[in-house]
Design a protein around this motif. Structure first.
Motif: not given
Length: 244
Positions: A11-12, A221, A236-237
């Motif tokens: 996702k990232n 994330e 990143e979450g």
């Protein structure tokens, strides 16, 4: 074998970089096998498998630019001579386990013989999981259902558990079973996702309390990276570790 266990795919950038690091080379130089089996118990599962393979699903996995991409269908493997499919598994750089029903997936991982094969794969091979595909790697895991699952093996335990959602309290059947035993922790994916109302942080704590192993609750994330048995959270979450 190393692991990248995600909630919703690559996702990232942080999760993407973790995948490249585990592969030890660019994705464009890596071969992968995609395993869609977990999605079939859901209405429209065959179409959702096609969407994932063609890169039309919201979770990024097949469309990352692999050197080659094959499909490994676990439900077909018991009827096929192992000489026809085992070499392709042994030679691949990445096994991509799609999301869906983790009980159904873990059952067919055992029935197909893949669970027994995975520990013998070369160290450089990478197990990449999405949601149920990540959950099934655990030694034991739990999942919630509106109705008890059937046809997914006999080693199941279940109990009613009440979760609180924005719409109010819901009662679900919480089922635990043995996974592939490849990692010694469990996962709760989709933490605080609007489409997964029972995966709130408060509910994840109830869920984790039913399991005898450490439990990572991760959002879309976040991923869990395992290299040589060393566990690293790539995020990143947000996420939460619950210990027994």
């Amino acid at each position: 074998m190393n692991f990248l266990l995600t909630s919703a795919g690559i996702k990232n950038k942080s999760i993407h970089n973790a995948l490249v690091d585990l592969l030890g080379k660019p994705i464009a130089e890596s071969n992968a096998l995609f395993i869609p089996t977990a999605i079939y118990p859901f209405p429209g599962g065959a179409g959702m498998a096609w969407q994932a393979i063609c890169g039309k699903a919201p979770s990024h996995l097949c469309q990352l630019g692999w050197k080659s991409l094959g499909v490994l269908e676990l439900t077909a493997l018991p009827s096929i001579d192992k000489k026809a499919w085992v070499p392709s598994v042994e030679e691949t750089d990445a096994l991509l386990f799609w999301g869906g029903d983790p009980l159904y997936l873990s059952y067919w991982m055992r029935q197909s013989g893949l669970t027994d094969l995975l520990p013998s794969l070369r160290r450089e091979a990478v197990y990449v999981g999405v949601s149920a595909g990540s959950m099934a790697a655990s030694s034991t895991f739990g999942e919630t259902y509106r109705n008890p699952p059937s046809g997914s093996g006999s080693a199941l335990t279940s109990e009613d558990i009440v979760f609180v959602t924005p719409e109010g309290k819901i009662s679900r059947i919480f089922v635990t079973t043995q996974g592939a035993g490849l990692v010694d922790f469990a996962l709760i994916p989709h933490l605080d996702h609007k489409d997964h109302p029972d995966a709130s942080l408060a509910n994840a704590e109830k869920w984790a309390a039913k399991l005898p192993v450490p439990v990572y609750a991760i959002d879309d994330e976040t991923a869990i990276k395992v290299t040589g048995g060393i566990v690293e959270v790539v995020s990143e979450g947000h996420w939460k570790l619950f210990t027994p």
